[in-house]
Design an enzyme around this catalytic site. Structure first.
Site, PDB file in Angstrom:
ATOM      1  N   ASP A   1       0.676  -1.133  -0.064  1.00 38.07           N
ATOM      2  CA  ASP A   1      -0.100   0.108   0.122  1.00 38.07           C
ATOM      3  C   ASP A   1       0.670   1.172   0.072  1.00 38.07           C
ATOM      4  O   ASP A   1       0.648   2.254   0.444  1.00 38.07           O
ATOM      5  CB  ASP A   1      -1.002  -0.109   1.143  1.00 38.07           C
ATOM      6  CG  ASP A   1      -1.872  -1.409   1.321  1.00 38.07           C
ATOM      7  OD1 ASP A   1      -2.176  -1.643   0.097  1.00 38.07           O
ATOM      8  OD2 ASP A   1      -2.062  -1.800   2.255  1.00 38.07           O
TER       9      ASP A   1
ATOM     10  N   LYS B   1       1.721   1.950  -5.187  1.00 37.84           N
ATOM     11  CA  LYS B   1       2.107   1.323  -6.376  1.00 37.84           C
ATOM     12  C   LYS B   1       1.366   1.627  -7.403  1.00 37.84           C
ATOM     13  O   LYS B   1       1.897   1.964  -8.641  1.00 37.84           O
ATOM     14  CB  LYS B   1       2.628  -0.073  -6.275  1.00 37.84           C
ATOM     15  CG  LYS B   1       3.498  -0.336  -5.395  1.00 37.84           C
ATOM     16  CD  LYS B   1       3.689  -2.006  -4.958  1.00 37.84           C
ATOM     17  CE  LYS B   1       2.481  -2.698  -4.379  1.00 37.84           C
ATOM     18  NZ  LYS B   1       2.250  -2.272  -2.891  1.00 37.84           N
TER      19      LYS B   1
ATOM     20  N   GLY C   1      -4.628  -4.357  -3.569  1.00 35.68           N
ATOM     21  CA  GLY C   1      -5.595  -3.256  -3.613  1.00 35.68           C
ATOM     22  C   GLY C   1      -5.045  -2.092  -3.917  1.00 35.68           C
ATOM     23  O   GLY C   1      -4.051  -1.501  -3.246  1.00 35.68           O
ATOM     24  N   HIS C   2      -5.163  -1.625  -5.330  1.00 39.06           N
ATOM     25  CA  HIS C   2      -4.517  -0.398  -5.715  1.00 39.06           C
ATOM     26  C   HIS C   2      -5.683   0.694  -5.931  1.00 39.06           C
ATOM     27  O   HIS C   2      -6.502   0.455  -6.713  1.00 39.06           O
ATOM     28  CB  HIS C   2      -3.599  -0.662  -6.995  1.00 39.06           C
ATOM     29  CG  HIS C   2      -2.772  -1.684  -6.992  1.00 39.06           C
ATOM     30  ND1 HIS C   2      -1.667  -1.885  -6.072  1.00 39.06           N
ATOM     31  CD2 HIS C   2      -2.789  -2.829  -7.754  1.00 39.06           C
ATOM     32  CE1 HIS C   2      -1.091  -3.042  -5.934  1.00 39.06           C
ATOM     33  NE2 HIS C   2      -1.644  -3.633  -7.380  1.00 39.06           N
TER      34      HIS C   2
ATOM     35  N   GLN D   1       1.705  -6.466  -3.594  1.00 44.75           N
ATOM     36  CA  GLN D   1       2.442  -6.423  -2.259  1.00 44.75           C
ATOM     37  C   GLN D   1       3.779  -5.846  -1.976  1.00 44.75           C
ATOM     38  O   GLN D   1       3.801  -4.938  -2.597  1.00 44.75           O
ATOM     39  CB  GLN D   1       2.630  -8.130  -1.601  1.00 44.75           C
ATOM     40  CG  GLN D   1       1.337  -8.720  -1.737  1.00 44.75           C
ATOM     41  CD  GLN D   1       0.487  -9.190  -3.069  1.00 44.75           C
ATOM     42  OE1 GLN D   1       1.089  -9.815  -3.906  1.00 44.75           O
ATOM     43  NE2 GLN D   1      -0.652  -8.802  -2.835  1.00 44.75           N
TER      44      GLN D   1
HETATM   45  P1  GDP Z   1      -0.725   0.203  -3.474  1.00 38.31           P
HETATM   46  O1  GDP Z   1      -1.464  -1.105  -2.917  1.00 38.31           O
HETATM   47  O2  GDP Z   1       0.876   0.158  -3.447  1.00 38.31           O
HETATM   48  O3  GDP Z   1      -1.137   0.492  -4.880  1.00 38.31           O
HETATM   49  O4  GDP Z   1      -1.210   1.475  -2.664  1.00 38.31           O
HETATM   50  P2  GDP Z   1      -2.903   1.550  -2.270  1.00 38.31           P
HETATM   51  O5  GDP Z   1      -3.712   2.086  -3.452  1.00 38.31           O
HETATM   52  O6  GDP Z   1      -3.500   0.365  -1.625  1.00 38.31           O
HETATM   53  O7  GDP Z   1      -2.815   2.735  -1.252  1.00 38.31           O
HETATM   54  C1  GDP Z   1      -2.166   3.911  -1.464  1.00 38.31           C
HETATM   55  C2  GDP Z   1      -3.157   5.028  -1.056  1.00 38.31           C
HETATM   56  O8  GDP Z   1      -2.432   6.414  -1.088  1.00 38.31           O
HETATM   57  C3  GDP Z   1      -4.140   5.230  -2.254  1.00 38.31           C
HETATM   58  O9  GDP Z   1      -5.490   5.560  -1.734  1.00 38.31           O
HETATM   59  C4  GDP Z   1      -3.673   6.397  -3.071  1.00 38.31           C
HETATM   60  O10 GDP Z   1      -4.724   7.179  -3.796  1.00 38.31           O
HETATM   61  C5  GDP Z   1      -2.883   7.351  -1.947  1.00 38.31           C
HETATM   62  N1  GDP Z   1      -1.873   7.843  -2.541  1.00 38.31           N
HETATM   63  C6  GDP Z   1      -0.816   7.519  -3.323  1.00 38.31           C
HETATM   64  N2  GDP Z   1       0.234   8.409  -3.300  1.00 38.31           N
HETATM   65  C7  GDP Z   1      -0.248   9.411  -2.673  1.00 38.31           C
HETATM   66  C8  GDP Z   1       0.269  10.587  -2.194  1.00 38.31           C
HETATM   67  O11 GDP Z   1       1.340  10.980  -2.596  1.00 38.31           O
HETATM   68  N3  GDP Z   1      -0.500  11.377  -1.177  1.00 38.31           N
HETATM   69  C9  GDP Z   1      -1.536  10.892  -0.598  1.00 38.31           C
HETATM   70  N4  GDP Z   1      -2.196  11.926   0.227  1.00 38.31           N
HETATM   71  N5  GDP Z   1      -2.059  10.035  -1.005  1.00 38.31           N
HETATM   72  C10 GDP Z   1      -1.463   9.036  -1.910  1.00 38.31           C
HETATM   73  P1  IMO Z   2      -0.647  -4.221  -2.271  1.00 38.03           P
HETATM   74  O1  IMO Z   2      -0.503  -4.952  -3.538  1.00 38.03           O
HETATM   75  C1  IMO Z   2      -0.984  -4.763   2.012  1.00 38.03           C
HETATM   76  C2  IMO Z   2      -1.050  -9.030   3.635  1.00 38.03           C
HETATM   77  C3  IMO Z   2      -2.375  -9.247   4.115  1.00 38.03           C
HETATM   78  C4  IMO Z   2      -1.633 -10.488   5.236  1.00 38.03           C
HETATM   79  C5  IMO Z   2      -0.583 -11.034   4.512  1.00 38.03           C
HETATM   80  C6  IMO Z   2      -0.985 -12.383   3.904  1.00 38.03           C
HETATM   81  O2  IMO Z   2      -2.200  -3.523  -2.229  1.00 38.03           O
HETATM   82  O3  IMO Z   2       0.098  -3.548  -1.570  1.00 38.03           O
HETATM   83  P2  IMO Z   2      -2.590 -13.026   1.805  1.00 38.03           P
HETATM   84  O4  IMO Z   2      -4.210 -12.954   1.425  1.00 38.03           O
HETATM   85  O5  IMO Z   2      -1.756 -12.609   0.673  1.00 38.03           O
HETATM   86  O6  IMO Z   2      -1.962 -14.478   1.963  1.00 38.03           O
HETATM   87  O7  IMO Z   2      -2.321 -12.238   3.398  1.00 38.03           O
HETATM   88  O8  IMO Z   2      -0.124 -10.162   3.365  1.00 38.03           O
HETATM   89  N1  IMO Z   2      -1.242  -8.483   2.302  1.00 38.03           N
HETATM   90  C7  IMO Z   2      -1.032  -7.188   2.033  1.00 38.03           C
HETATM   91  N2  IMO Z   2      -0.920  -6.104   2.788  1.00 38.03           N
HETATM   92  N3  IMO Z   2      -1.068  -4.583   0.739  1.00 38.03           N
HETATM   93  C8  IMO Z   2      -1.274  -5.788   0.108  1.00 38.03           C
HETATM   94  O9  IMO Z   2      -1.278  -5.494  -1.359  1.00 38.03           O
HETATM   95  C9  IMO Z   2      -1.313  -7.176   0.451  1.00 38.03           C
HETATM   96  N4  IMO Z   2      -1.580  -8.360   0.084  1.00 38.03           N
HETATM   97  C10 IMO Z   2      -1.479  -9.326   0.986  1.00 38.03           C
HETATM   98  O10 IMO Z   2      -2.796  -8.523   4.906  1.00 38.03           O
HETATM   99  O11 IMO Z   2      -1.258  -9.841   6.349  1.00 38.03           O
HETATM  100 MG    MG Z   3      -2.929  -1.659  -1.479  1.00 32.24          MG
END
Ligand code: GDP
Ligand code: IMO
Ligand code: MG
Length: 428
Positions: free
Chosen positions: A13, A16, A40-41, A223
């Site tokens: 998170d 990416k 989850g992106h 991840q």
């Molecule tokens: P990922 O799994 O690595 O793609 O990241 P996620 O989407 O799960 O979580 C990142 C969150 O931060 C998302 O809700 C993005 O919209 C938000 N985000 C990404 N870059 C920035 C930033 O520079 N500032 C803020 N405030 N939010 C950001």
């Molecule tokens: P993105 O791509 C954050 C964590 C789960 C758990 C562990 C194992 O959005 O960064 P799983 O279901 O993969 O067997 O769970 O990994 N986990 C993540 N945490 N971001 C993710 O993906 C994750 N995908 C799995 O919370 O601790």
């Molecule tokens: Mg994510």
């Protein structure tokens, strides 16, 4: 600069999806090489917000060919669900390619994921419950179902029978659940065959040919480094290689073709699920980061655990992945803090560790040694160049850069597509 790997440098998170989307208009292919719909992106484009789980974030950019490569585990129901949702919002999803060798997540994987977590009790991993671990376990155990099996009913039936033979014993005798019928699984998978067929390809061949032709290919990791099954905080990890090496095995593109590795790192740290997290905060500052950063999971909605930036983890990620450039995201979330802490090393039972300890028990006992930085209060969300950032924000970035093992080439200052300060071209 044709083959670029983009990976998470912490516990996921990091942003990416946003970084991939940012590069999207300049790449020809975006390849997901590991994980499944545990990812989850969230990508924000103008007023539109997209939440992607299984599909590569490149699917949001017109002209990009999104690829689900062999290293991914595919829940086909989720696949069509996500595709339909994007279609309904007017996106062109017709270019998607799926590897014939990718493994399939079935109903029994999801069930086993949930029951094993329940049985682990206090030792549970906190998985996303999507069947990821059981599907990868079957792959390694050589009883997995691959996408290509769906096009051969006899083979499919044999394989599902073989897998369920074992699993029904487990489900009924150990976990007290109902047995799953072979037909139920086979019929479900066969029902997708016609819609799936046009997308299925030898993606390894296509990607190598694309690179031969001078195309740009971005490998988008799901991840993150600390969730990698080999290099993360095992057993509190996911079941795939989320580090840059996974881009090679997970796609069929050889390691010597990769030109650049971009590590995405937050200006602080978060983690979902169980496992060690030395800089975790349980006080008002943790609450501050969660509220300001809106740190709630895209996949499960769980509140994310929040803490300060951990420089040894960034250095570890730089080393394991060969990170050439960091993108430091969510710097704006720190705005308003009077003081910001950065973990520079750990104290483990009186001994100083400058690097992430190899022994998991030591990591569990690691107490951060912090360096304190003064914060800033100016709104930075509209900033477009490094020099426009408040002095304290610049100093924070430069200090973090010096500790993290690679240069910080871009800085996120808000969720939107344009809320980014670029210091060095990520593709140039
Ligand atoms: P990922 O799994 O690595 O793609 O990241 P996620 O989407 O799960 O979580 C990142 C969150 O931060 C998302 O809700 C993005 O919209 C938000 N985000 C990404 N870059 C920035 C930033 O520079 N500032 C803020 N405030 N939010 C950001
Ligand atoms: P993105 O791509 C954050 C964590 C789960 C758990 C562990 C194992 O959005 O960064 P799983 O279901 O993969 O067997 O769970 O990994 N986990 C993540 N945490 N971001 C993710 O993906 C994750 N995908 C799995 O919370 O601790
Ligand atoms: Mg994510």
């Amino acid at each position: 600069m044709p083959a670029i790997v983009l990976i998470g440098a912490q516990w996921g998170d990091e942003g990416k999806g946003k970084a991939t989307d940012l590069l999207g208009s300049r790449v020809d292919y975006v390849v997901k090489f590991n994980g499944g719909n545990n990812a989850g992106h969230t990508v924000v484009i103008g007023d539109e917000k997209y939440a992607l789980h299984l599909l590569p974030s490149g699917i949001l950019t017109p002209g990009v060919t999104p690829v689900i490569a062999n290293g991914v585990v595919v829940d086909i129901e989720v696949l069509f669900h996500e595709l339909e949702a994007l279609l309904a919002r007017g996106l062109d999803v017709s270019k998607l390619l799926i590897s014939a060798n990718a493994h399939v997540i079935t109903q029994y994987h999801r069930t086993i994921d949930k029951v094993t977590e329940r049985f682990l009790g206090s030792r549970q991993i906190g998985t996303t419950g999507r069947g990821i671990g059981p599907a990868y376990a079957d792959k390694i155990n050589r009883v997995g179902i691959r996408i290509q099996d769906i096009f051969d009913e006899n083979i499919l039936r044999q394989k599902v029978e073989g897998a369920l033979d074992q699993k029904n014993h487990l489900l009924v005798k150990i976990y007290n659940r109902r047995a799953i019928a072979v037909n139920e699984v086979v019929d479900d998978l066969l029902s997708y065959a016609d819609r799936l067929r046009p997308m299925v390809a030898d993606t390894g061949l296509i990607l190598n040919q694309a690179l031969d032709a001078g195309k740009t290919v971005l490998f988008e990791g799901g991840q993150a480094t600390m969730l990698d099954v080999d290099h993360g905080t095992y057993p509190f990890v996911t079941s795939s290689n989320a580090t840059s090496g996974g881009a090679a095995t997970g796609s069929g593109v050889a390691p010597n073709r990769f030109d650049r590795v971009i590590g995405i790192v937050k200006a602080y740290t978060t983690r979902v699920g169980a496992g060690p997290f030395p800089t975790e905060l349980f006080d008002q500052w943790g609450e501050f980061l969660r509220a300001n950063g809106f740190e709630f999971g895209t996949t499960t909605g769980r509140p994310r655990r929040c803490g300060w930036y951990d420089a040894p983890i960034a250095r570890y990620a730089a080393r394991i992945n060969g990170i050439t450039d960091f993108v430091l995201t969510k710097l704006d979330v720190l705005t308003g803090l009077e003081k910001i802490q950065v973990c520079v090393a750990y104290d483990v039972d009186g001994q100083r560790f400058d690097e992430v300890p190899v022994n998991q028990t030591d990591f569990h006992h690691a107490v951060p040694i912090y360096q304190e930085f003064p914060g800033w209060s100016e709104d930075i969300t509209g900033v477009t160049s490094f020099d426009e950032l408040p002095r304290n924000a610049r100093d924070y970035v430069l200090a973090v850069e010096a500790m993290s093992g690679s240069r910080i080439s871009a800085i996120g200052v808000g969720p939107g597509r344009d809320a980014i300060v670029v210091r060095h071209d990520l593709l140039g």
